[in-house]
Write an enzyme that holds these catalytic residues in place. Structure first.
Site, PDB file in Angstrom:
ATOM      1  N   GLY A  89       0.748  -1.208   0.058  1.00  0.00           N
ATOM      2  CA  GLY A  89       0.118   0.011  -0.179  1.00  0.00           C
ATOM      3  C   GLY A  89       0.951   1.251  -0.042  1.00  0.00           C
ATOM      4  O   GLY A  89       1.940   1.213  -0.378  1.00  0.00           O
ATOM      5  N   ARG A  90       0.421   2.271   0.383  1.00  0.00           N
ATOM      6  CA  ARG A  90       1.022   3.770   0.568  1.00  0.00           C
ATOM      7  C   ARG A  90       2.010   3.676   1.626  1.00  0.00           C
ATOM      8  O   ARG A  90       2.900   4.570   2.000  1.00  0.00           O
ATOM      9  CB  ARG A  90       0.147   4.649   0.279  1.00  0.00           C
ATOM     10  CG  ARG A  90      -0.172   4.989  -1.326  1.00  0.00           C
ATOM     11  CD  ARG A  90      -0.957   6.295  -1.407  1.00  0.00           C
ATOM     12  NE  ARG A  90      -2.302   6.355  -0.808  1.00  0.00           N
ATOM     13  CZ  ARG A  90      -2.688   7.359  -0.171  1.00  0.00           C
ATOM     14  NH1 ARG A  90      -2.101   8.447   0.297  1.00  0.00           N
ATOM     15  NH2 ARG A  90      -3.986   7.202   0.114  1.00  0.00           N
ATOM     16  N   GLU A  93       5.911   3.851   2.086  1.00  0.00           N
ATOM     17  CA  GLU A  93       6.683   4.924   1.403  1.00  0.00           C
ATOM     18  C   GLU A  93       7.025   5.914   2.645  1.00  0.00           C
ATOM     19  O   GLU A  93       7.947   6.642   2.720  1.00  0.00           O
ATOM     20  CB  GLU A  93       5.980   5.708   0.194  1.00  0.00           C
ATOM     21  CG  GLU A  93       4.675   6.482   0.782  1.00  0.00           C
ATOM     22  CD  GLU A  93       4.043   7.218  -0.470  1.00  0.00           C
ATOM     23  OE1 GLU A  93       3.459   8.435  -0.240  1.00  0.00           O
ATOM     24  OE2 GLU A  93       3.896   6.572  -1.491  1.00  0.00           O
ATOM     25  N   CYS A 119       4.165  -6.344  -2.387  1.00  0.00           N
ATOM     26  CA  CYS A 119       3.856  -4.984  -2.976  1.00  0.00           C
ATOM     27  C   CYS A 119       4.895  -3.799  -2.954  1.00  0.00           C
ATOM     28  O   CYS A 119       5.841  -4.186  -3.099  1.00  0.00           O
ATOM     29  CB  CYS A 119       2.423  -4.808  -2.790  1.00  0.00           C
ATOM     30  SG  CYS A 119       1.791  -3.956  -3.766  1.00  0.00           S
ATOM     31  N   HIS A 120       4.315  -3.078  -2.120  1.00  0.00           N
ATOM     32  CA  HIS A 120       5.271  -1.885  -1.774  1.00  0.00           C
ATOM     33  C   HIS A 120       6.087  -2.078  -0.263  1.00  0.00           C
ATOM     34  O   HIS A 120       6.996  -1.373  -0.169  1.00  0.00           O
ATOM     35  CB  HIS A 120       4.457  -0.563  -1.612  1.00  0.00           C
ATOM     36  CG  HIS A 120       4.064  -0.043  -2.994  1.00  0.00           C
ATOM     37  ND1 HIS A 120       2.984  -0.719  -3.726  1.00  0.00           N
ATOM     38  CD2 HIS A 120       4.607   0.806  -3.678  1.00  0.00           C
ATOM     39  CE1 HIS A 120       3.009  -0.033  -4.768  1.00  0.00           C
ATOM     40  NE2 HIS A 120       3.593   1.053  -4.871  1.00  0.00           N
ATOM     41  N   TYR A 139       5.956  -5.148  -6.278  1.00  0.00           N
ATOM     42  CA  TYR A 139       5.366  -4.623  -7.233  1.00  0.00           C
ATOM     43  C   TYR A 139       6.254  -3.653  -8.139  1.00  0.00           C
ATOM     44  O   TYR A 139       7.374  -3.394  -7.828  1.00  0.00           O
ATOM     45  CB  TYR A 139       4.324  -3.296  -6.694  1.00  0.00           C
ATOM     46  CG  TYR A 139       3.256  -2.646  -7.629  1.00  0.00           C
ATOM     47  CD1 TYR A 139       2.335  -3.591  -8.069  1.00  0.00           C
ATOM     48  CD2 TYR A 139       3.527  -1.508  -8.168  1.00  0.00           C
ATOM     49  CE1 TYR A 139       1.456  -3.097  -8.898  1.00  0.00           C
ATOM     50  CE2 TYR A 139       2.620  -1.051  -9.058  1.00  0.00           C
ATOM     51  CZ  TYR A 139       1.447  -1.857  -9.465  1.00  0.00           C
ATOM     52  OH  TYR A 139       0.794  -1.502 -10.476  1.00  0.00           O
TER      53      TYR A 139
END
Length: 195
Positions: A89-90, A93, A119-120, A139
């Protein structure tokens, strides 16, 4: 093998499926799972986001659920856990900018404990400096970070439904890989599922 304690590190806008499904799957097979987030305590929630693949150049994002945390980040010690999960997800980051998150990941790595990232999530692995000479799926948009951190990006040859194992590290490109990702993580954990 006895049930193990598994730590999840998440933040707001963690991908909904990538926290909910692995948390439930690992709990279902008998592991104790604790989910923490910087600046939050047990009973707080994180907002989740649902990422979907709808034919655009990148994924779309929709509001997800509120996911309840069941442990307090400030109290978290790596030595209290047998394994680590980093959903995507975000959230990764900005989680990778948190020195304590990075330190925890480095401690799991130094102790050679199983680490699963999807993913992330590998953005955090890259920030922790633990991907040098390691194979890592993620990802595709995260692949430059994996490579800049000295890792070898494992491409998604069959879509987003595969997982990759490199020693104690189990990685996958996105939530469609959950069956493969969790199957491989359970193997690394040494978990046995009785039918």
């Amino acid at each position: 093998m006895a049930a193990q304690k598994i730590l999840f590190i998440v933040g707001d806008f963690v991908e909904d499926y990538e926290i909910m499904v692995p948390f439930q799957m690992l709990t279902m097979v008998g592991h104790t799972c604790h989910c923490v987030s910087p600046g939050k305590t047990a009973g707080d929630t994180v907002a989740t986001a649902i990422h979907d693949f709808e034919g655009h150049q990148t994924y779309t994002e929709k509001p997800g659920h509120n996911f309840a945390l069941n442990a307090t980040f400030a109290d978290t010690q790596a030595e209290d856990y047998d394994a680590l999960v980093l959903p995507g997800g975000r959230a990764p980051e900005y989680l990778r900018l948190d020195a304590r998150v990075v330190e925890l990941v480095q401690q799991f790595h130094a102790a050679k404990k199983p680490i699963a990232a999807v993913c992330h999530g590998p953005q955090i692995l890259a920030a922790a400096g633990i991907l040098s000479d390691r194979d890592c799926s993620c990802y595709p948009a995260v692949s430059p970070e994996v490579q800049l951190a000295g890792g070898r990006y494992v491409a998604t040859a069959t879509g987003f439904d595969n997982a990759h194992v490199d020693g104690n590290l189990v990685t996958a490109p996105a939530w469609p890989a959950h069956p493969a990702w969790m199957r491989e993580f359970l193997k690394v954990l040494g978990s046995k599922i009785e039918a």
